[in-house]
Scaffold this active site. Structure first.
Site, PDB file in Angstrom:
ATOM      1  N   CYS A  42       0.818  -1.214   0.000  1.00 48.18           N
ATOM      2  CA  CYS A  42       0.000   0.000   0.000  1.00 48.18           C
ATOM      3  C   CYS A  42       0.850   1.263   0.000  1.00 48.18           C
ATOM      4  CB  CYS A  42      -0.942  -0.008   1.206  1.00 48.18           C
ATOM      5  SG  CYS A  42      -2.002   1.446   1.302  1.00 48.18           S
ATOM      6  N   CYS A  47      -1.598   1.830  -2.852  1.00 50.56           N
ATOM      7  CA  CYS A  47      -2.561   2.911  -2.599  1.00 50.56           C
ATOM      8  C   CYS A  47      -1.950   4.304  -2.608  1.00 50.56           C
ATOM      9  CB  CYS A  47      -3.241   2.700  -1.241  1.00 50.56           C
ATOM     10  SG  CYS A  47      -3.540   1.002  -0.755  1.00 50.56           S
ATOM     11  N   LYS A  50      -0.112   5.459  -5.971  1.00 56.32           N
ATOM     12  CA  LYS A  50      -1.157   5.474  -7.001  1.00 56.32           C
ATOM     13  C   LYS A  50      -2.050   6.692  -6.862  1.00 56.32           C
ATOM     14  CE  LYS A  50      -4.754   3.870  -5.748  1.00 56.32           C
ATOM     15  NZ  LYS A  50      -5.707   2.867  -5.239  1.00 56.32           N
ATOM     16  N   GLY A 173      -7.139  -6.324 -18.064  1.00 50.82           N
ATOM     17  CA  GLY A 173      -7.819  -6.528 -16.796  1.00 50.82           C
ATOM     18  C   GLY A 173      -9.038  -5.656 -16.672  1.00 50.82           C
ATOM     19  N   GLY A 175     -10.409  -5.136 -13.216  1.00 44.12           N
ATOM     20  CA  GLY A 175     -10.575  -4.829 -11.809  1.00 44.12           C
ATOM     21  C   GLY A 175     -10.230  -3.383 -11.502  1.00 44.12           C
ATOM     22  N   TYR A 176     -10.217  -3.077 -10.201  1.00 43.51           N
ATOM     23  CA  TYR A 176     -10.021  -1.671  -9.832  1.00 43.51           C
ATOM     24  C   TYR A 176      -8.625  -1.174 -10.181  1.00 43.51           C
ATOM     25  CZ  TYR A 176      -7.537  -3.070  -5.538  1.00 43.51           C
ATOM     26  OH  TYR A 176      -6.635  -3.583  -4.652  1.00 43.51           O
ATOM     27  N   LEU A 179      -8.562  -0.214 -13.929  1.00 46.10           N
ATOM     28  CA  LEU A 179      -9.318   0.993 -14.255  1.00 46.10           C
ATOM     29  C   LEU A 179      -8.673   2.234 -13.655  1.00 46.10           C
ATOM     30  CD1 LEU A 179     -12.974  -0.326 -13.968  1.00 46.10           C
ATOM     31  CD2 LEU A 179     -11.361  -0.448 -15.875  1.00 46.10           C
ATOM     32  N   GLU A 180      -8.098   2.113 -12.474  1.00 44.32           N
ATOM     33  CA  GLU A 180      -7.380   3.248 -11.894  1.00 44.32           C
ATOM     34  C   GLU A 180      -6.174   3.619 -12.746  1.00 44.32           C
ATOM     35  OE1 GLU A 180      -8.340   2.741  -7.118  1.00 44.32           O
ATOM     36  OE2 GLU A 180      -6.586   1.736  -7.974  1.00 44.32           O
ATOM     37  N   HIS A 435     -26.440  22.028   1.353  1.00 44.53           N
ATOM     38  CA  HIS A 435     -26.733  22.567   0.026  1.00 44.53           C
ATOM     39  C   HIS A 435     -25.812  23.739  -0.296  1.00 44.53           C
ATOM     40  CE1 HIS A 435     -29.223  23.359  -3.470  1.00 44.53           C
ATOM     41  NE2 HIS A 435     -29.214  24.636  -3.128  1.00 44.53           N
ATOM     42  N   GLU A 440     -25.836  15.811  -0.837  1.00 47.14           N
ATOM     43  CA  GLU A 440     -27.193  15.975  -0.318  1.00 47.14           C
ATOM     44  C   GLU A 440     -28.192  15.069  -1.040  1.00 47.14           C
ATOM     45  OE1 GLU A 440     -29.306  19.709  -1.179  1.00 47.14           O
ATOM     46  OE2 GLU A 440     -27.687  20.155  -2.605  1.00 47.14           O
TER      47      GLU A 440
END
Length: 460
Positions: A42, A47, A50, A173, A175-176, A179-180, A435, A440
């Site tokens: 990580c 993480c 990245k 691939g 997976g995440y 795509l990241e 708001h 919201e």
């Protein structure tokens, strides 16, 4: 029997370090071995670096957006080397913190590989060390497809050692990680195409999330092609790579990334010498208290292949240390764990997707899609927001919340608390929205979009 340590942790990632620190704080004699880098995947090749690169890509988009708001900002060329230097400096800083935390807690640390000699004995570098209890926290590792020329492709770790941005990239691939990487490389200026064997991306996620993210990435100019496999990589005369595909297609690119999965990092640990069972694929099976089939040997984090998230490993390590040494038996829950995917736009999710929830009984679905305020001005493609609540029809409890859109990760952290506490749709309805925000919308969804999970008999 007298042991060198009460607890020995193999692996200096987030889960292992937290386990060691907390156990030492409870008075245990603790040691940790890490053969590669403190902080694990990580911090070093996951993480943290990245997300820094994702943020770098966002600045390019914001520079383009600025004109719509009256700013005369010119988007120049991106300096990859400058980004890499800043990223690596931050990674080095964070990795060093892990070492200092262990030292401050009184934990003995070894910069060495640890392997089992028997159920209580480890070979740590050139030392032989015994421990009453042992925890395996060695994480996972990226893999390549078993195809000719696979060695020409890159794995996720390699992104952080590239000397320059590849101009044309193929990502394998769905997976995440795939795509990241697609989003950040595209945002930094690369031409990106994603190939995946499954019909859709993000297997296991809510279907509306999958569809909306694919639509958004495509609208931004990332080409997505499903139902296709890579069959071969070949080196061209000019040094580029030729990617051959199962549909007889070919692409010549500067880089191919294998984002096709990770496997538990158990190979060569000598687990068989300790009698620890390993499942097919390398994962270590554990019980609800994370004990292996050998009661004094435990496994936590990605090496168990249960829910491969850094905060999950950290929570499990903390709970296990409290249980074994703190007089506070407890378990970290794997239910309703919020998570995010740092794509462009990002995804935030917690709880059950519609498809899984519907298999358990009737659910009410509340869904909205809209263009957020910023992009009603910028007109940037692919930045529409999707928000969704999955609600148990009988109890009206929120079973899942899902979002695709800017700030999804930050918003979902708060929503995760509510879902974890068992909030109902009425609780959301009674909450006053902030708001004007996108967030919201989660507390102003009033019209049920559809019902799912109703059986044919119930419908009659």
């Amino acid at each position: 029997m007298s042991y060198d340590f009460d607890l020995f942790v193999i692996g200096g990632g987030s889960g292992g370090v937290r386990m060691a620190r907390i156990a030492a704080g409870h008075g245990a004699r603790v040691a940790v071995a890490e053969e590669r880098f403190w902080g694990g995947t990580c911090v070093n090749v996951g993480c943290v670096p990245k997300k820094l690169m994702v943020q770098a890509a966002e600045y390019g988009h914001w520079a383009e957006d600025a004109a719509a708001f009256g700013w005369d900002i010119r988007k120049g060329a991106h300096d990859w080397a400058k980004l890499a230097a800043a990223r690596d400096a931050e990674v080095t800083r964070l990795s060093a913190i892990y070492g200092r935390l262990l030292q401050g807690a009184g934990v003995t640390s070894f910069d060495a590989r640890a392997t089992f000699e028997d159920a209580h004995t480890l070979r740590v570098g050139d030392q032989r060390i015994t421990a009453e209890r042992i925890v395996v926290a060695t994480g996972g590792r990226a893999t390549r497809l078993d195809i000719p020329g696979a060695e020409l492709g890159l794995i996720s770790d390699d992104l952080f050692t590239l000397p320059a941005l590849p101009k044309k990239v193929a990502i394998l691939g769905a997976g995440y990680i795939a795509l990241e990487f697609a989003g950040l490389l595209h945002g930094l200026g690369a031409e990106v195409e994603v190939f995946h064997r499954s019909p859709q991306v993000l297997r296991g996620f809510d279907n509306d999330v999958r569809l909306c993210l694919t639509e958004a990435m495509t609208a931004q100019g990332i080409r997505m092609e499903g139902g296709v496999n890579a069959t071969r990589l070949s080196r061209l005369d000019d040094g580029r790579i030729l990617l051959s595909l199962s549909n007889n297609g070919m692409r010549d690119v500067d880089a191919v990334f294998f984002c096709t999965g990770r496997v538990p990092n158990t190979e060569g640990l000598g687990l068989e010498r300790a009698g620890v069972k390993v499942a097919e694929g390398g994962a270590i099976p554990v019980d609800d208290d994370h004990a292996t089939n050998i009661p004094h040997i435990f496994a936590i984090g990605d090496v168990t292949d249960r829910l491969n998230l850094t905060p999950m490993a950290t929570a499990v390590g903390h709970a296990l240390a409290d249980t074994l040494y703190g007089g506070n038996p407890r378990r970290a829950s794997y239910e309703n764990v919020p998570t995010a995917i740092f794509t462009s736009p990002p995804v935030g999710t917690v709880g059950l997707g519609e498809e899984e929830a519907a298999r358990r009984g009737p659910v009410d679905i509340y869904l909205t899609r809209f263009t957020p305020m910023r992009h009603t001005i910028t007109k940037r493609e692919g930045m529409r927001v999707m928000m969704k609540l999955v609600v148990c029809q009988e109890s009206q409890r929120i079973l899942g919340a899902h979002m695709v859109g800017e700030d999804a990760a930050e918003i979902m952290q708060g929503i995760g608390i509510a879902v974890r506490m068992g909030a109902t749709k009425a609780d959301f309805d009674r909450t006053i929205g902030i708001h004007p925000t996108a967030a919201e919308e989660f507390v102003t969804l009033r019209t049920r979009t559809r019902v799912a999970g109703v059986t044919a008999d119930a419908a009659e």
